[in-house]
Structures are given as C-alpha cells and as structure tokens.
Design a protein around this motif. Structure first.
Motif, mmCIF file in Angstrom:
data_model
loop_
_atom_site.group_PDB
_atom_site.id
_atom_site.type_symbol
_atom_site.label_atom_id
_atom_site.label_comp_id
_atom_site.label_asym_id
_atom_site.label_seq_id
_atom_site.Cartn_x
_atom_site.Cartn_y
_atom_site.Cartn_z
ATOM 1 N N ASN A 163 0.830 -1.197 0.000
ATOM 2 C CA ASN A 163 0.000 0.000 0.000
ATOM 3 C C ASN A 163 0.869 1.253 0.000
ATOM 4 O O ASN A 163 1.818 1.370 0.777
ATOM 5 N N TRP A 176 -3.286 1.353 -3.579
ATOM 6 C CA TRP A 176 -3.820 1.071 -2.246
ATOM 7 C C TRP A 176 -4.812 -0.085 -2.347
ATOM 8 O O TRP A 176 -5.772 -0.029 -3.110
ATOM 9 N N HIS A 236 -7.501 -2.072 -0.360
ATOM 10 C CA HIS A 236 -8.375 -2.119 0.812
ATOM 11 C C HIS A 236 -9.190 -3.414 0.795
ATOM 12 O O HIS A 236 -9.104 -4.208 -0.142
ATOM 13 N N GLU A 237 -9.976 -3.612 1.820
ATOM 14 C CA GLU A 237 -10.692 -4.879 1.974
ATOM 15 C C GLU A 237 -11.628 -5.168 0.807
ATOM 16 O O GLU A 237 -11.694 -6.298 0.312
ATOM 17 N N THR A 269 -11.282 4.272 -8.215
ATOM 18 C CA THR A 269 -11.680 3.228 -7.273
ATOM 19 C C THR A 269 -12.218 2.023 -8.039
ATOM 20 O O THR A 269 -13.093 2.164 -8.895
#
Length: 216
Positions: free
Chosen positions: A156, A174, A176-177, A193
């Motif tokens: 990350n 990055w 993320h979950e 995203t």
C-alpha cells in the motif's frame, strides 16, 4: 495504449542497502539535528542528505567524509558500492501486452529505445517506461524513465504500473478490503476506485523501484 495522465513514479531504495544510514540517523537524533542543521555543519547540500536518509542514492566518498566528520563519528562506516545494471526501455504498448500475456519481459531483450542504467537492485525481468503526462507532478517529470520490477511486491502506498480495462498507467496503489484505490500525485486527477466484486479487468504489472531523471 496509455491513459492521458500516465506518468512515472517514485524511486524506492530500501535503507538496508545503505548500511551507514541508521548510524547517521542515530547520531543526528543524539545531537538533536535535522537535515538542515547537518547540511549547515557539513557543507553537504540538504537535498543530498535528505535523499540518502530516505534510502535514495548513496553519497559520494567526499560527502560521506564531510557528514561523519560533522557528526563526530569515526571513519569506519562503509560506503555503499552498487553496480549499475542495464535496463531495457519498452513502450507503453508493450507494457499492456505484458499484462495481457501475464508474462515477464524477456531477459536480455533490448526493448524499444536506448537502455538505461539503474543502481537499484532489480530482478532479471525489470524494464523501463518513459514517462508521459503530468499526473505525478511535481515529483516526476515527463521524459523521466520509470524502472519497473514485476517481481517486487506492491505494498500500500507504493508506485506501480497498473493495467485497467486495456489501458496502462502509473499510480499510487492502495489495496483495501473491498476495493482498490489508484491515486495520482497531481491533485487535478481524481482517484480511481475499483471494487473487487466488479468486472473491471485490473492487475498490477509491476512496482516502480527507480526513476531515471531526464536531463535537458
């Protein structure tokens, strides 16, 4: 094919490759000095000191001696010696093909342009990409060459060459979950995203481990 805001990344050299860095940092902490104070006392530029302390390019022998003298250290700290490696420079189109094939850039291939030297430790399949666009300004300039190593883990915050629906670009990565977020350094570009349950064709081609600066 590449996105309009394609650009390179950031150099990432680990401190363990520079055995004197920890000693310098400890001595500075003991004296209560920052990079600016060490620069003033040693005569070495603050930029050179900061770059070395962050794990960047090592100091020259002369600057090394000035720094350890200013800190009152004995001249027993080894100067790092790194052997340059010739890195092939390939096109963004080939970078996309790299992702499609999910194969490493072949060892020993000359690439699409003049190869460059890198002092950063890389795997045998590392390659260079010439930067275009302004998404990573002000740190990285168009014309610089990003050295990409597909065998280095992308953590990350690391700068990576990524492949999204047929387009290749360089972004901060990055994980993320439930989603992947790709960021530019230049604030005028919004974050990208990618939800992990979406059908977006996404993968990381490799991590940028070095940047060869374009000199005008």
């Amino acid at each position: 094919m590449f996105m309009e805001d394609d650009i390179t990344d950031v150099q990432d050299k680990k401190q363990e490759d520079f055995p004197f860095v920890k000693v310098i940092q400890d001595a500075m902490a003991l004296l209560g000095w920052n990079a600016s104070r060490l620069s003033k006392e040693s005569g070495v530029s603050e930029a050179t000191i900061s770059r070395s302390l962050k794990g960047g390019r090592g100091m020259s022998g002369a600057n090394h001696d000035k720094v350890i003298k200013a800190l009152g250290l004995l001249k027993t700290i080894p100067i790092p010696t790194l052997q340059p490696r010739l890195i092939p420079v390939i096109s963004w189109i080939h970078a996309g093909e790299f992702a499609e094939a999910a194969n490493h850039w072949p060892v020993g291939v000359s690439g699409d342009g003049e190869p460059v030297y890198s002092y950063v430790k890389t795997g045998p399949h590392a390659f260079g990409l010439r930067v275009e666009g302004d998404s990573m300004l002000p740190r990285i300039m168009p014309g610089d060459i990003a050295i990409v190593d597909p065998e280095v883990r992308s953590d990350n915050g690391s700068t990576c060459v990524v492949y999204v629906n047929g387009e290749t670009s360089i972004k901060f990565f990055w994980d993320h979950e439930t989603e992947i977020v790709l960021k530019s350094m230049n604030d005028k570009y919004p974050d990208i995203t990618i939800h992990k349950d979406s059908k977006v064709d996404f993968r990381v081609i490799g991590r940028v481990v070095d940047v060869r600066i374009k000199f005008f």
